[in-house]
Design a protein around this motif. Sequence first.
Motif, PDB file in Angstrom:
ATOM      1  N   SER A  31       0.806  -1.221   0.000  1.00 46.94           N
ATOM      2  CA  SER A  31       0.000   0.000   0.000  1.00 46.94           C
ATOM      3  C   SER A  31       0.837   1.268   0.000  1.00 46.94           C
ATOM      4  CB  SER A  31      -0.923   0.012   1.215  1.00 46.94           C
ATOM      5  OG  SER A  31      -0.179   0.157   2.418  1.00 46.94           O
ATOM      6  N   LEU A  32       2.114   1.161   0.337  1.00 49.72           N
ATOM      7  CA  LEU A  32       2.979   2.333   0.393  1.00 49.72           C
ATOM      8  C   LEU A  32       3.867   2.480  -0.838  1.00 49.72           C
ATOM      9  CD1 LEU A  32       4.057   2.230   4.152  1.00 49.72           C
ATOM     10  CD2 LEU A  32       2.311   3.660   3.085  1.00 49.72           C
ATOM     11  N   ASP A  33       3.665   1.626  -1.832  1.00 51.55           N
ATOM     12  CA  ASP A  33       4.399   1.777  -3.086  1.00 51.55           C
ATOM     13  C   ASP A  33       3.849   2.969  -3.869  1.00 51.55           C
ATOM     14  OD1 ASP A  33       6.023  -0.360  -2.572  1.00 51.55           O
ATOM     15  OD2 ASP A  33       4.817  -1.802  -3.707  1.00 51.55           O
ATOM     16  N   SER A  34       4.602   3.361  -4.865  1.00 52.00           N
ATOM     17  CA  SER A  34       4.161   4.457  -5.724  1.00 52.00           C
ATOM     18  C   SER A  34       3.121   3.951  -6.716  1.00 52.00           C
ATOM     19  CB  SER A  34       5.351   5.053  -6.472  1.00 52.00           C
ATOM     20  OG  SER A  34       4.924   6.022  -7.404  1.00 52.00           O
ATOM     21  N   THR A  35       2.155   4.796  -7.015  1.00 45.51           N
ATOM     22  CA  THR A  35       1.134   4.440  -8.006  1.00 45.51           C
ATOM     23  C   THR A  35       1.646   4.612  -9.431  1.00 45.51           C
ATOM     24  OG1 THR A  35       0.249   6.697  -7.867  1.00 45.51           O
ATOM     25  CG2 THR A  35      -0.781   5.020  -6.474  1.00 45.51           C
ATOM     26  N   VAL A  36       2.810   5.227  -9.598  1.00 43.85           N
ATOM     27  CA  VAL A  36       3.429   5.402 -10.915  1.00 43.85           C
ATOM     28  C   VAL A  36       4.315   4.195 -11.188  1.00 43.85           C
ATOM     29  CG1 VAL A  36       4.874   6.863 -12.352  1.00 43.85           C
ATOM     30  CG2 VAL A  36       3.368   7.897 -10.627  1.00 43.85           C
ATOM     31  N   ALA A  37       4.094   3.538 -12.306  1.00 37.26           N
ATOM     32  CA  ALA A  37       4.801   2.296 -12.610  1.00 37.26           C
ATOM     33  C   ALA A  37       6.309   2.482 -12.684  1.00 37.26           C
ATOM     34  CB  ALA A  37       4.268   1.704 -13.921  1.00 37.26           C
ATOM     35  N   THR A  38       6.750   3.635 -13.157  1.00 36.27           N
ATOM     36  CA  THR A  38       8.190   3.868 -13.317  1.00 36.27           C
ATOM     37  C   THR A  38       8.861   4.371 -12.041  1.00 36.27           C
ATOM     38  OG1 THR A  38       7.718   6.102 -14.142  1.00 36.27           O
ATOM     39  CG2 THR A  38       7.952   4.333 -15.778  1.00 36.27           C
ATOM     40  N   ASP A  39       8.074   4.656 -11.027  1.00 31.31           N
ATOM     41  CA  ASP A  39       8.611   5.147  -9.756  1.00 31.31           C
ATOM     42  C   ASP A  39       8.696   3.979  -8.775  1.00 31.31           C
ATOM     43  OD1 ASP A  39       9.402   6.477  -7.518  1.00 31.31           O
ATOM     44  OD2 ASP A  39       7.625   7.757  -7.350  1.00 31.31           O
ATOM     45  N   HIS A  40       9.913   3.648  -8.347  1.00 33.19           N
ATOM     46  CA  HIS A  40      10.129   2.511  -7.449  1.00 33.19           C
ATOM     47  C   HIS A  40      10.376   2.951  -6.010  1.00 33.19           C
ATOM     48  CE1 HIS A  40      10.250  -0.119 -10.933  1.00 33.19           C
ATOM     49  NE2 HIS A  40      11.152   0.680 -11.498  1.00 33.19           N
ATOM     50  N   SER A  41      10.045   4.166  -5.686  1.00 31.23           N
ATOM     51  CA  SER A  41      10.218   4.638  -4.310  1.00 31.23           C
ATOM     52  C   SER A  41       9.134   4.043  -3.418  1.00 31.23           C
ATOM     53  CB  SER A  41      10.171   6.170  -4.262  1.00 31.23           C
ATOM     54  OG  SER A  41       8.924   6.650  -4.751  1.00 31.23           O
ATOM     55  N   TRP A  42       9.319   4.194  -2.100  1.00 32.66           N
ATOM     56  CA  TRP A  42       8.400   3.597  -1.129  1.00 32.66           C
ATOM     57  C   TRP A  42       8.108   4.612  -0.032  1.00 32.66           C
ATOM     58  CZ3 TRP A  42       8.472   1.938   4.076  1.00 32.66           C
ATOM     59  CH2 TRP A  42       7.442   1.059   4.439  1.00 32.66           C
ATOM     60  N   GLY A  43       6.995   4.453   0.653  1.00 35.24           N
ATOM     61  CA  GLY A  43       6.651   5.347   1.743  1.00 35.24           C
ATOM     62  C   GLY A  43       5.638   6.402   1.347  1.00 35.24           C
ATOM     63  N   HIS A  44       4.777   6.075   0.388  1.00 39.28           N
ATOM     64  CA  HIS A  44       3.782   7.039  -0.096  1.00 39.28           C
ATOM     65  C   HIS A  44       2.505   6.933   0.753  1.00 39.28           C
ATOM     66  CE1 HIS A  44       6.051   8.105  -3.778  1.00 39.28           C
ATOM     67  NE2 HIS A  44       6.487   6.853  -3.701  1.00 39.28           N
ATOM     68  N   PHE A  45       2.509   7.597   1.906  1.00 41.47           N
ATOM     69  CA  PHE A  45       1.346   7.548   2.792  1.00 41.47           C
ATOM     70  C   PHE A  45       0.157   8.313   2.209  1.00 41.47           C
ATOM     71  CE2 PHE A  45       4.818   6.532   5.660  1.00 41.47           C
ATOM     72  CZ  PHE A  45       4.259   5.538   6.455  1.00 41.47           C
ATOM     73  N   GLU A  46       0.402   9.116   1.189  1.00 41.46           N
ATOM     74  CA  GLU A  46      -0.718   9.820   0.567  1.00 41.46           C
ATOM     75  C   GLU A  46      -1.650   8.862  -0.173  1.00 41.46           C
ATOM     76  OE1 GLU A  46       2.728   9.814  -2.368  1.00 41.46           O
ATOM     77  OE2 GLU A  46       2.435  10.184  -0.213  1.00 41.46           O
ATOM     78  N   ASN A  47      -1.204   7.618  -0.375  1.00 41.42           N
ATOM     79  CA  ASN A  47      -2.086   6.630  -1.006  1.00 41.42           C
ATOM     80  C   ASN A  47      -3.349   6.404  -0.178  1.00 41.42           C
ATOM     81  OD1 ASN A  47      -0.218   6.293  -3.051  1.00 41.42           O
ATOM     82  ND2 ASN A  47       0.725   4.489  -2.135  1.00 41.42           N
ATOM     83  N   TYR A  48      -3.216   6.506   1.135  1.00 39.61           N
ATOM     84  CA  TYR A  48      -4.376   6.296   1.996  1.00 39.61           C
ATOM     85  C   TYR A  48      -5.397   7.422   1.815  1.00 39.61           C
ATOM     86  CZ  TYR A  48      -1.589   2.704   4.276  1.00 39.61           C
ATOM     87  OH  TYR A  48      -0.834   1.586   4.524  1.00 39.61           O
ATOM     88  N   ALA A  49      -4.919   8.641   1.691  1.00 37.40           N
ATOM     89  CA  ALA A  49      -5.829   9.763   1.463  1.00 37.40           C
ATOM     90  C   ALA A  49      -6.523   9.631   0.109  1.00 37.40           C
ATOM     91  CB  ALA A  49      -5.064  11.084   1.549  1.00 37.40           C
ATOM     92  N   THR A  50      -5.763   9.193  -0.896  1.00 39.45           N
ATOM     93  CA  THR A  50      -6.351   9.005  -2.222  1.00 39.45           C
ATOM     94  C   THR A  50      -7.416   7.920  -2.206  1.00 39.45           C
ATOM     95  OG1 THR A  50      -4.258   9.687  -3.246  1.00 39.45           O
ATOM     96  CG2 THR A  50      -5.847   8.510  -4.636  1.00 39.45           C
ATOM     97  N   ALA A  51      -7.095   6.791  -1.558  1.00 36.11           N
ATOM     98  CA  ALA A  51      -8.052   5.696  -1.477  1.00 36.11           C
ATOM     99  C   ALA A  51      -9.283   6.099  -0.669  1.00 36.11           C
ATOM    100  CB  ALA A  51      -7.396   4.467  -0.849  1.00 36.11           C
ATOM    101  N   TRP A  52      -9.064   6.869   0.394  1.00 37.74           N
ATOM    102  CA  TRP A  52     -10.179   7.330   1.232  1.00 37.74           C
ATOM    103  C   TRP A  52     -11.149   8.195   0.432  1.00 37.74           C
ATOM    104  CZ3 TRP A  52     -11.341   6.398   6.416  1.00 37.74           C
ATOM    105  CH2 TRP A  52     -12.320   7.217   6.981  1.00 37.74           C
ATOM    106  N   ASP A  53     -10.612   9.115  -0.365  1.00 32.47           N
ATOM    107  CA  ASP A  53     -11.462  10.009  -1.154  1.00 32.47           C
ATOM    108  C   ASP A  53     -12.115   9.284  -2.324  1.00 32.47           C
ATOM    109  OD1 ASP A  53     -10.814  12.109   0.518  1.00 32.47           O
ATOM    110  OD2 ASP A  53      -9.117  12.760  -0.709  1.00 32.47           O
ATOM    111  N   ASP A  54     -11.329   8.467  -3.037  1.00 26.99           N
ATOM    112  CA  ASP A  54     -11.871   7.784  -4.212  1.00 26.99           C
ATOM    113  C   ASP A  54     -12.945   6.762  -3.830  1.00 26.99           C
ATOM    114  OD1 ASP A  54     -10.107   9.282  -5.627  1.00 26.99           O
ATOM    115  OD2 ASP A  54      -8.767   7.640  -6.195  1.00 26.99           O
ATOM    116  N   GLY A  55     -12.777   6.115  -2.693  1.00 22.57           N
ATOM    117  CA  GLY A  55     -13.737   5.094  -2.278  1.00 22.57           C
ATOM    118  C   GLY A  55     -14.880   5.612  -1.445  1.00 22.57           C
ATOM    119  N   ASN A  56     -14.914   6.933  -1.190  1.00 17.81           N
ATOM    120  CA  ASN A  56     -15.976   7.527  -0.370  1.00 17.81           C
ATOM    121  C   ASN A  56     -16.084   6.835   0.982  1.00 17.81           C
ATOM    122  OD1 ASN A  56     -17.997   9.357   0.206  1.00 17.81           O
ATOM    123  ND2 ASN A  56     -19.604   8.203  -0.816  1.00 17.81           N
TER     124      ASN A  56
END
Length: 267
Positions: A31-56
């Motif tokens: 869940s902390l991977d990057s959503t960009v396929a070419t980006d291999h960084s880790w620690g993307h806690f903003e994924n939770y905010a995105t999932a929270w908003d997109d999933g209502n």
Amino acid sequence: MSRTERIGTYAILCLFAISALYPILSVFIRSLDSTVATDHSWGHFENYATAWDDGNFNLYMKNSVMIAVLVVTTALILSIMTGYVLGVIRPRGGNIIFFIFLAGMMVPSEALVIPLFYDLRDLGLTDTIWAVAMPQIAQSLAFGTFWMRAYFRGVNPSVIDAARMDGASEWQVLWRVLLPMGRPAIVTQIMITFMWTWNDFLIPLVMSPMGKFRTAPMSLAFFETNHTSSAVLMAAAAVLVALPMIILYVFLQKYFIAGMTEGAVKE
């Protein structure tokens, strides 16, 4: 135990712990991977905010909390009283009543949900919190009666007799003597009922056809349908749905473990 036996025991326990925790940790790490396929960084806690908003999840988490609180509170109060009557007072015909409650545990919800839907629809209760909560209260009450009856029957009778000799009424024996002693059993029932209610998918799906009381597990299923190409966001959404149950267990694990080992005493 010898040193070799102790080492072997710990090794087996560690093996089972790893097998249980690995799926959870793998989802969290993903869940902390990057959503960009070419980006291999880790620690993307903003994924939770995105999932929270997109999933209502703001709405669906609120629905789940409301339903869980209603089911857990109602089932707990009723099962404490029925468990006390069947386990301590033991009225004539109590065993027959107990077996009727056991029948509620044996019949799967899949066999009852369609007739229940038509009954509740005729009463105008579908797409309300009551249509989702009442079937789950009934199921949880069956288990709660079984669980609390076992606890009350395991209490030393001398404790109850002493309270009665001191002039305590049945109500006082229950609420002032037995319930403080039964905290592990009560907490265990709360956790099990909360887990069943929180994770239930079928009853909210059928009883709320318009989606007004869609719960967090249901929203996760719809979220997966809309984000099949983003495994990272799906993992973040899964963590969000599981988080309340994990938090509850972390805070109540001491009582839960004690209740599992002491709450249901063999008669």
